[in-house]
Design an enzyme around this catalytic site. Structure first.
Site, PDB file in Angstrom:
ATOM      1  N   GLU A  82      29.885   0.360  22.074  1.00 37.89           N
ATOM      2  CA  GLU A  82      30.377   0.317  23.452  1.00 37.89           C
ATOM      3  C   GLU A  82      31.874   0.519  23.425  1.00 37.89           C
ATOM      4  OE1 GLU A  82      28.706   0.296  26.135  1.00 37.89           O
ATOM      5  OE2 GLU A  82      26.749   0.047  25.206  1.00 37.89           O
ATOM      6  N   CYS A 121      36.421  -3.267  30.181  1.00 34.39           N
ATOM      7  CA  CYS A 121      36.076  -1.855  30.058  1.00 34.39           C
ATOM      8  C   CYS A 121      35.471  -1.355  31.368  1.00 34.39           C
ATOM      9  CB  CYS A 121      35.146  -1.596  28.872  1.00 34.39           C
ATOM     10  SG  CYS A 121      33.877  -2.810  28.651  1.00 34.39           S
TER      11      CYS A 121
END
Lengths: 997, 997
Positions: free
Chosen positions: B753, B787
């Site tokens: 990720e 994020c």
């Protein structure tokens, strides 16, 4: 003109009266067997476990082994054995001595049970019983029990036993004093010595696919037997086994009987199984033959003894059941056919083989109706069963013939299980009549045809429709037992031959792009015929293909999933319509034999049908937890250009599976087939376009892996790679995919299926009949050129000698030949390079001192063909290259393990983890293998190749693959990115559906 | 001492009689509104779409926009508008002119509907209506409708409007001729001028978490308003909004009233909402305050207008509903509290605000009972509704005060929707009384408390049990509106402070391994306090950890899945027990504010509970297609040693999620936390071991990513890598994982990720109140260090100016400060390096000519703290580095799009694809965004951060990640290899369960 129902009942009541209230001994509860059977009839769990224990029992070498299996089958939680067994087992597991006592008692009882059905171990020991039967005025037919024959040696041994049986019984039975009831029928004397033989035991290679050759070979086996019987004044009946051999058996019988040496001889018989849906046609064919040849052979009419097998096998194959699903239908057919046979008394002899009083009474009434005298037909029953019925028939003046098996305990137990199942079935007339105490009225009632499932019509050629989708079913394999099916396939082969030699060019956006270089792909069966000229795509062409796929991606992505799924259904339909043509091209291009080529095509069709449904399921997404005021949907989106790099060994199925998985999930595809199988790839490619796959979505780039494959994999525009092939190439692709180049949209994801070094463990209690055949099939099918193929068989000390002997004999009997020849069991390998590599490996093994046993490659095959003899190498060390390196050919290493744990360790001790197999009848060891044989596909008590879409999701772990499962529920996830959308649906405090105050 | 039911009914019947059969004008079907409402009451689909259209209507700038929305809401398939609308809409979409006519008509009708509820756009235009009311002998209280205030400027503007209102109405209303019924109560004269204010409008920063500061600030806003009202002889009522602000509102009211400048003033009021379960405590508190201060303020008793909002919000948070779920309970509470208030007439004044005749009659009877004269309390109703009830009360001699909103069409429409919902609800008394024609008996029946859902008790501290598992539910966030909850968190912070400074060493097999090097982690809020000394593990330590994990793998793999899942449930329970301690450490170690630290801990608990259940589901495997005689089970097996490389921004949740996913699937774990968050990682690690995770299964190696992280990733014994972090490191790991080293058991698989460059599109019809708050929250929460954070907002021309103005104002009002300060909205960034990088990026942007608007960083924060002002940069080109590169800080680029398609294109035009958002009220554009905003997580009409386990599976595509979804149904598949076992269960033709003949 029906038989009078009134008369049937009169005869039935007469038979009942003549039974004098007797009961079959088997059910007598004073005996161990009676108590066990009674319990089995009450408790289906115990029944299964008990009968399974009986099945494995004869293979258990020591009392400890027996005790262990008793523990695992009968004393595990959930199984509730009857008192008589629990008492006996109290000692089992308590200690060596007590165990010996307890298991000894069980063994004695089981053997006692078996001898109830078996007249003796050989003709000598059987003779007194046969004489005793004669004393009861019952004739006999003897049958030799035996293991399955897996080799010529075993077939020959079996034939020799028959000769010995005939020779041994001829004189003694001639010496018996005459009995008019038994020694003659309405036409005159009949043989006292009557034997029943099974064709499969006489010939281990019978195969309906190679029909003519099989008939010829079988007849060649029968003629000498018939001649000898004729010489000895004996009668030979050819028994009927599973339906797959039926046509072949009749044909072999007719062919043998028509041998000039047997002219005029009538003392032979065949069987008609009334439970078959097409039994009427069998009777018709026999009558026709009898009329034509004027040979009054005997027809034994039975209901049929393979009902479970036939239904299960048909269900497994996706074929219509060849047998009536309701017993009543079989009973009704039996009656109709008994009348039909008796009506043709002029042309044949009839034997009514049944334990059903109603069925017998009907036949007797039919005989009366058609004027067949009482001695003009006979009643047949099995030894050890239905004693009151036999007695009643004798008392009524009928000739009763007892089917009397002779044999050892090992095959005897298998026979015992079958008889036990028969007697304890809910539908058994014996059980109803003698255990459940049904009324005479019920027992004599006319059978009703209550359930007729229609015969399956021709396969629908119309494509499925996404808007009215039926559940997924596998494409049924061709039933090569059907002459029309064989003829169609042969025609497709011929047709294919007229179309060979075309050039396979790259195709980008439907435009062929000729290549400056090409290579000729030759038929490996002859090493000469050019199947196709394969244009070797250049790097520029590969780049163009990727660019075209990239350009069309947005449009294909935007195409609704249902539309994409519909394309797959249409591809499936078109492949179905061209099935034999596809398979035939595979036969030629990669040397795949008929059945396996057909299976390859079926699998390709299955992939389309399966992934179409999976894509629709995936398209529906997941509804996640949704509190009020919020919708949460997880769905999936395509990733982009997908390189499909396919192998030649499943040249259609794997290629089609990878390509359609990528396409249906909305990715565009650059298809790179193996250079050895570009022609079939091109045929698939063309089908896809015809089926409406847009030209931009799928591009073909034939060529060399190291050139065009590597180029495509490294292209930053390619984000998915689906690869099946060697470990070396797989690792290189995996490595290349790790590199993310500038401008690359997504990380590269790889579906990577590589090699295997797959082992089958043959446990000490394995059923060797099945193990030998399963290992041979797994190791040598398609010459071992499957990543799933068995290349190691691990044997335990107890059965090692027997297993290896039978394995070697079976291997040596394998027919090596061209793929197109229906007799071929082991085709050539894919090309001469492969052949040379394999032969070198064998030579090296021999140089290391290993012993090899191989089937001969016949001289009739072309020297330029890529033939490698199927070879068993024995005494292989687990670390030997033959036990560690994938060979990808027909080489099987036999490895000896100390014990089961050692076997498991050896099985796991290679870098691969693709398939593995276990033949075992120990529930505990099966469980242990489930836990510890950590491979992608574990197969228990069956071959380890032939994974079926939707049933056996296929793919390996460790160095066999990245952990994907083709044909499984997670496969499509590899081609997509997940995507979640959360919407707040509350506005001004108001949510749809919620109420407000 | 109950109020006489007899008397209630008498008064009720008297009120009915005095209504003289009149009907509220709203329901009059002669009018457009009556017809639309009638249809809405019949057709819930139309009702939803119509009211949603009404909601968006005022934001539509052109007739074309109106026509488009009419098309999308009311003319789409499935919506069936009434004739009166269909007639009007016949022209819509036919052409510019017809569209203009049609939409003009709709607009006129909607505006007419709105003016039914709104007395005027401003005080001047309202005055005639207020005078008219007075002519009908009805008093008023005016309320200023307004958008949500998102900035100080808006709050100030709102306060100024109130001042203007008071000033503007004071003189004209003083000039009215006296009316004794309206101008005095039993204690003397009362103000004619009566205004209602909403606290949230006066102060945009109200937050119960920062309770004391909020009360102080709010009181400071109220006092001048009260002073001015007192000076002008006016009355001010403080309205009540959502429950989250209730305690704060009362506290601010009391505080303001106790200001010395307001001593003795009584012309102010507050509201009690009877639908709240704890409304009785509110009344109790007010009476207590009134007794103590001797201030007879007015209490307006209402049922409550936020029922939907409160129930939905509670369900979303997993909190118990604060409101009665059954209207009957609220009615009964209203009655009980009206009696309670009237019984304390000595201490306060009562206003009964209801349109329910029964409720009013009960209050009137209670007044009689407690001797409160008719003019001693008043009845309040809303303007534009319930006219017959108001008239009947006036005729009975009661003082009726009409709640009269003043405002523009934009906020007016939102108000209209609320009123429409109220009138058309199934449970509306007005609907029952005037539309559905219920009997007087039913309408006057005493309310029954029919359904009492108990208040939620304390969270269970016992761990869940795999053998009696309840369905997954999310761990509810702390309700910081509760004083005890705030106090507990503050105490945890203090407690944490006593434990700072410990050394975090590597731990392998429970043995700490000191490191020769360490680095001090300092609190980013002050840049000084050492949170922990982080031992930097050496390569040798990393190797030891991997070796230990490898050694224990076989044992952990063999541990049953249920036992592994139980460990996760136990970890969850232990984290629950230490919730505030975990969160407090995060506040200190990474500067995460209270709410976000608490959410991080909840998410970690959620991961454990979710993956435990997922692992059990996975353990059950899939039954594949199983023909008779064959079992087919697809299951999953662990892969081996897993490296978990975690980030600092969700230092607990992401670390715990990756680690527990690996553990529960049977892999052993080497845990490498970020150097910035090793203390919280160590705390989690210790919890795991205490919760029974075997020491061999989990090892801790703190250290530097480029050293220990890289070492572990490259280790051939490591086969899974779970990584969350930067793009650069992610790509390096992906590349390293592609390399398969000699001796490596399996291909390395990576859960990867990485970053995001996430955009929110604000459509031309977006609800700006929500869009501004949502964008601010998404961009600046935890200083943008997620994020998922919004770093680009894409605006369309139509609302650009308004949106950007409000966005900038809202951003400038954000409180920047230490994470531990409850007032802080934007904490420091993680460290000074990050601060310097971000400040440099801002300086560079300014140097490129970009304009930035930032909140001030107060001088009171330590200079060594890592503070970066939350900044909006306007006019950013889509290609500018600020629009392309992840900044990971509180910087938001505003990008202008030409139109919606352009906005979508810009949103997708970065290498990332993690989150995205859309604020739009166009159903078609919402659908378009669903299709075309191809990111991992798309959020519609809500913030784009704060993904919740099980609801919003989280993870991105393209350069944001490899396509995994933490907290989703496929996540665990990344940690396992699939495995299939096929067993042939047929023996001797016999299959268990199948019947035989």
């Amino acid at each position: 003109m029906a038989v009078s129902e009134q008369r049937v009942r009169e005869i039935g009541e007469d038979l009942f009266a003549r039974m004098k209230g007797e009961t079959p001994g088997l059910f007598d509860k004073a005996w161990w067997s009676g108590q066990v059977l009674e319990w089995a009839m009450r408790d289906p769990v115990f029944k299964t476990e008990m009968f399974r224990f009986v099945d494995v029992f004869p293979s258990l070498a020591t009392p400890e082994e027996v005790a262990r299996h008793i523990q695992e089958y009968l004393l595990r939680p959930g199984v509730n054995p009857p008192t008589v067994i629990r008492m006996a087992l109290k000692g089992a597991g308590l200690g060596a001595f007590a165990t010996r006592i307890a298991t000894g008692q069980i063994a004695k009882n089981l053997e006692g049970m078996a001898t109830r059905f078996i007249v003796g171990a050989d003709h000598a020991s059987a003779l007194p019983t046969l004489a005793e039967l004669r004393g009861q005025r019952q004739a006999f037919t003897v049958d030799l029990l035996g293991e399955a024959t897996v080799s010529d040696a075993e077939s020959e041994a079996y034939a020799a036993r028959y000769r010995a049986l005939l020779d041994g019984l001829a004189a003694p039975t001639q010496a018996w004093k005459p009995d008019a009831l038994l020694d003659a029928d309405d036409r005159g004397p009949i043989p006292r010595l009557n034997v029943s033989v099974k064709l499969s035991a006489l010939d281990c290679r019978l195969d309906a696919l190679a029909f003519d050759a099989s008939v010829e070979a079988a007849a060649a086996r029968l003629v000498p037997l018939f001649q000898r019987a004729r010489a000895l004044g004996a009668f030979v009946n050819l028994d009927m086994e599973q339906r797959a051999l039926k046509e072949l058996t009749y044909a072999a019988f007719f062919r043998a009987m028509e041998d000039p040496s047997l002219a005029g001889w009538e003392h032979a018989g065949v069987v008609v199984q009334a439970y078959l849906r097409d039994a009427d046609r069998d009777v018709e064919a026999i009558i026709k033959w009898a009329k034509r040849t004027q040979r009054r052979v005997t027809v034994r009419l039975v209901k049929g003894a393979y009902w479970d097998f036939e239904t299960v096998r048909a269900a497994q194959e996706g074929w219509p059941s060849p047998v009536w699903l309701d017993k009543s239908d079989a009973d009704a057919t039996f009656e109709a056919l008994s009348a039909e046979l008796l009506a043709h008394h002029k042309h044949l002899r009839t034997a009514l083989a049944s334990h059903n009083v109603r069925s017998l009474a009907y036949g007797m009434a039919a005989a009366e109706k058609y004027g067949v005298p009482t001695n003009g037909f006979e009643v047949q029953c099995l030894y050890g069963m239905a004693e009151p019925i036999k007695a009643a028939c004798v008392r009524r003046g009928h000739r009763v013939r007892v089917y009397a098996p002779i044999g050892d305990l090992l095959p005897g137990m298998a026979y015992l299980v079958r008889r036990l199942l028969e007697n304890t079935s809910n539908q058994s007339w014996l059980r109803m009549g003698f255990v459940d105490g049904a009324s005479h009225e019920a027992l004599l009632a006319a059978p009703k045809r209550v359930q007729r499932s229609p015969m399956l019509g021709p396969v629908p050629v119309e494509a499925g429709r996404v808007d009215r989708l039926t559940p997924f079913v596998n494409e049924p394999l061709r039933d090569f037992g059907d002459a029309a099916v064989r003829a169609a396939f042969a025609a497709a082969l011929k047709q294919t031959d007229t179309r060979l030699g075309r050039t396979i060019d790259a195709v980008v956006d439907v435009k062929p792009i000729p290549s400056p270089r090409a290579l000729d792909r030759v038929d490996p069966s002859d090493g000469r015929t050019v199947i196709a000229r394969v244009g070797l795509a250049t790097s520029e062409t590969a780049d163009r293909a990727v660019a075209a796929a990239q350009a069309f991606f947005a449009a294909w992505r935007a195409t609704p999933a249902a539309e994409r799924a519909q394309r797959l259904l249409d591809i499936a339909a078109r492949m179905r319509a061209q099935r034999d043509a596809l398979s035939a091209l595979m036969v030629r291009e990669v040397g795949k034999p008929w059945r396996e080529a057909d299976a390859d095509t079926c699998e390709a069709i299955d992939f389309c049908e399966f992934y179409a449904r999976e894509a629709l399921r995936m398209d529906a997404g997941h509804r996640m937890v949704e509190p009020p005021g919020e919708t949460n949907v997880l769905s999936y989106m395509p990733r982009g250009v997908t390189a499909v790099i396919a192998p030649w060994n499943f040249p259609l199925a794997i290629l089609a599976g990878m390509a359609t998985a990528a396409l249906v999930t909305g990715n565009t595809v650059v298809l790179k087939p193996a250079e050895q199988s570009s022609a079939i790839a091109a045929m698939f490619f063309e089908i896809c376009l015809k089926a409406g796959v847009p030209p931009g979505a799928l591009h073909l780039v034939p060529g060399l892996g190291e050139e065009v494959g590597a180029r495509v994999v490294a292209d930053p525009r390619v984000v998915n790679i689906a690869f099946t092939g060697s470990l070396e190439v797989g690792l290189a692709i995996w490595r290349q995919a790790g590199v993310t180049l500038p401008g690359q949209a997504s990380l590269k994801r790889v579906v990577c299926e590589m090699g295997g070094k797959n082992a089958i463990i043959v446990d000490s209690d394995a059923d060797l009949d099945e193990a030998v055949l399963g290992v041979v099939h797994s190791a040598f099918g398609f010459a071992g050129q499957k990543c799933s193929a068995c290349s190691r068989v691990i044997v335990l000390p107890e059965q090692r000698a027997a297993f290896v002997e039978r394995l070697v004999a079976a291997t040596r009997g394998l027919v090596v030949g061209p793929a197109a020849d229906p007799r071929t069991r082991v085709p050539p390998v894919v090309d001469s390079a492969s052949r040379d590599r394999l032969l070198a490996a064998l030579a090296a093994a021999e140089a290391r001192g290993l012993k090899r046993f191989a089937a001969p490659v016949p001289h009739s095959v072309p020297a330029s063909g890529a033939y490698v003899p199927p070879t068993v190498v024995t005494g292989v060390d687990p670390c030997d290259p033959l036990a560690q390196d994938e060979q990808f050919g027909p080489i099987l290493a036999v490895i000896e393990a100390r014990d089961f744990d050692d076997a498991l360790r050896i099985a796991m001790d290679t870098p691969y983890a693709l398939t593995a197999g276990l033949y075992s009848r120990s529930p505990a060891r099966v469980e242990q293998a489930r836990a510890e044989l950590r491979v992608g596909n574990l197969y228990i008590n069956r071959p380890i190749t032939g994974a079926i879409v939707g049933r056996h999701p296929f793919g390996g772990a460790r160095m066999s693959g990245g952990g994907t499962k083709a044909g499984g529920p997670d496969y499509l996830l590899s081609f997509v990115d997940p995507r979640h959308v959360s919407e707040n649906t509350m506005r001004r405090g108001f949510t749809p559906q919620a109420s407000s105050t």
